[in-house]
Design an enzyme around this catalytic site. Structure first.
Site, PDB file in Angstrom:
ATOM      1  NE  ARG A 103      12.210 -17.707  18.546  1.00  0.00           N
ATOM      2  CZ  ARG A 103      12.013 -17.027  19.900  1.00  0.00           C
ATOM      3  NH1 ARG A 103      12.281 -15.218  19.781  1.00  0.00           N
ATOM      4  NH2 ARG A 103      10.785 -17.178  20.984  1.00  0.00           N
ATOM      5  CG  HIS A 130       6.689 -19.851  21.461  1.00  0.00           C
ATOM      6  ND1 HIS A 130       7.231 -21.185  21.408  1.00  0.00           N
ATOM      7  CD2 HIS A 130       6.763 -19.008  21.887  1.00  0.00           C
ATOM      8  CE1 HIS A 130       8.571 -19.848  22.281  1.00  0.00           C
ATOM      9  NE2 HIS A 130       7.777 -18.638  22.141  1.00  0.00           N
ATOM     10  CD  GLN A 133       6.334 -18.778  26.897  1.00  0.00           C
ATOM     11  OE1 GLN A 133       7.434 -18.206  26.041  1.00  0.00           O
ATOM     12  NE2 GLN A 133       5.710 -18.737  28.135  1.00  0.00           N
ATOM     13  CG  ASP A 221       2.079 -12.839  22.113  1.00  0.00           C
ATOM     14  OD1 ASP A 221       2.620 -11.995  22.878  1.00  0.00           O
ATOM     15  OD2 ASP A 221       1.757 -13.324  20.874  1.00  0.00           O
ATOM     16  CB  CYS A 261       4.607 -15.963  25.928  1.00  0.00           C
ATOM     17  SG  CYS A 261       4.407 -14.423  24.207  1.00  0.00           S
ATOM     18  NE  ARG A 289       9.952 -21.089  26.591  1.00  0.00           N
ATOM     19  CZ  ARG A 289      10.133 -20.289  25.852  1.00  0.00           C
ATOM     20  NH1 ARG A 289       9.740 -19.002  26.224  1.00  0.00           N
ATOM     21  NH2 ARG A 289      11.145 -21.007  24.566  1.00  0.00           N
TER      22      ARG A 289
HETATM   23  N1  NVA Z   1       3.986 -13.429  18.862  1.00  0.00           N
HETATM   24  C1  NVA Z   1       5.117 -13.523  19.448  1.00  0.00           C
HETATM   25  C2  NVA Z   1       5.837 -14.336  20.683  1.00  0.00           C
HETATM   26  C3  NVA Z   1       6.897 -13.723  21.022  1.00  0.00           C
HETATM   27  C4  NVA Z   1       7.568 -14.722  21.797  1.00  0.00           C
HETATM   28  C5  NVA Z   1       5.666 -13.694  18.260  1.00  0.00           C
HETATM   29  O1  NVA Z   1       5.710 -14.045  17.433  1.00  0.00           O
HETATM   30  O2  NVA Z   1       6.813 -12.112  18.338  1.00  0.00           O
HETATM   31  N1   CP Z   2       9.262 -16.094  24.951  1.00  0.00           N
HETATM   32  C1   CP Z   2      10.006 -16.397  24.291  1.00  0.00           C
HETATM   33  O1   CP Z   2       9.655 -16.779  23.283  1.00  0.00           O
HETATM   34  O2   CP Z   2      10.772 -15.587  24.403  1.00  0.00           O
HETATM   35  P1   CP Z   2      11.664 -14.746  23.489  1.00  0.00           P
HETATM   36  O3   CP Z   2      11.773 -14.919  22.281  1.00  0.00           O
HETATM   37  O4   CP Z   2      12.361 -14.701  24.280  1.00  0.00           O
HETATM   38  O5   CP Z   2      12.524 -16.159  23.677  1.00  0.00           O
END
Ligand code: NVA
Ligand code: CP
Length: 306
Positions: A103, A130, A133, A221, A261, A289
């Site tokens: 990540r 993502h 997800q 989101d 998500c 997930r």
């Molecule tokens: N768009 C959000 C998704 C988190 C799972 C982010 O990138 O923070």
């Molecule tokens: N939805 C998602 O990826 O959650 P986290 O940021 O908690 O991993």
């Protein structure tokens, strides 16, 4: 299926169906106490440059349930956090591990890990996409709706990593996809070019009610993603009106399901009322997930499957 999962467009419709079928089977087996140690003796490294609850815990627990091991590797503690090149990190970690989930911010970092390493790389979120997800999201939609063909997905909000992967994933499996976002916050140009190939199945507008009209599934989101915290106030203004509220629900199909998500910001991209009315679907999505990630791990890492 390709060796890595770097972005949603790495997966064909057939790949997605195979992953979701396996995810359904793994969910059933877990509910019935059936265990298969399909990744016995294998180790997944999990590199995190951003926070995580769901991704970390689902991958870590998933590896354990499959008989393998997972290492949480915070970039704060790795040499990568002090500037060791990703090219070198990839070649070193490939000598110890059987797979890496990462990540991070830049998509290029994930692509570089894949080009320099020799083990499967899984994108656990970048600024661009993502995919893990969205596999869980598609699993949940299929669970509730039975199939994808002809269903309309509407996404209201920021044209971010989630929007990018939902557009690609939704269109690939045969859904119609409608996006509502402010003009300055549209999805990535590569994704819009991909969507163009789907003709009338894709539409984009800056009017949330228009996108939501007749939708079978509504997605949203956060307005400010990880790394954009400094823009939170500007974004609050830009996204005013891009909230899943009663007016959006009324515009949608009466049987609409709502997905998020998580984490969610109640009162911003979704009202407390809508969130709680659809909490069952949203937390099934979060649960999925685990099953979807286990399916990805098996598909990419199980030895006899390669
Ligand atoms: N768009 C959000 C998704 C988190 C799972 C982010 O990138 O923070
Ligand atoms: N939805 C998602 O990826 O959650 P986290 O940021 O908690 O991993």
């Amino acid at each position: 299926m390709k060796k890595h999962l770097l972005k949603m467009s790495d997966l064909s419709r057939e790949d997605i169906t195979n992953i979701l079928n396996l995810a359904d089977q793994l969910k059933y087996e877990r509910a019935h106490g059936i265990t298969h140690h399909r990744l016995a003796g294998q180790t997944l490294g999990m590199i995190f440059q951003k926070s995580s609850t769901r991704t970390r815990v689902s991958f870590e627990t998933g590896m354990y349930q499959l008989g393998g091991n997972a290492l949480f590797l915070s970039s704060r503690d790795l040499q990568i956090g002090r500037g060791e090149p990703v090219q070198d990190t990839a070649r070193v970690l490939s000598r110890y591990l059987d797979g890496i989930m990462i990540r991070t911010f830049e998509q290029k970092e994930v692509e570089d890990l894949a080009s320099y390493g020799s083990i499967p790389i899984i994108n656990g979120l970048t600024d661009y996409c993502h995919p893990c997800q969205v596999l869980a999201d598609l699993m949940t939609v299929r669970e509730y709706k039975g199939q994808f063909d002809g269903l309309k997905m509407a996404y209201i909000g920021d044209g971010n990593n989630m929007a990018n992967s939902l557009i690609v994933g939704g269109l690939t499996v045969g859904m119609k996809v409608s996006i509502a976002c402010p003009d300055d916050y549209r999805p990535h140009p590569d994704v819009l070019a991909f969507a163009k190939g789907y003709g009338d199945s894709f539409s984009i507008t800056n009017k949330p009610v228009e996108a939501a009209a007749g939708a079978d599934v509504l997605f949203t989101d956060v307005w400010a993603s990880m790394g954009q915290e400094g823009e939170a106030e500007i974004r609050k203004k830009a996204f005013e009106g891009y909230c899943i509220d009663d007016s959006i629900i009324e515009a949608a199909n009466p049987e609409v399901m709502v997905q998020h998500c998580l984490p969610a910001h109640r009162g911003e991209e979704i009202t407390e009322k809508v969130f709680e009315a659809h909490a069952a679907e949203i937390f099934d999505e979060a649960e999925n997930r685990l099953h979807a990630q286990k399916a990805v791990l098996v598909k990419l890492m199980e030895k006899q499957a390669q």
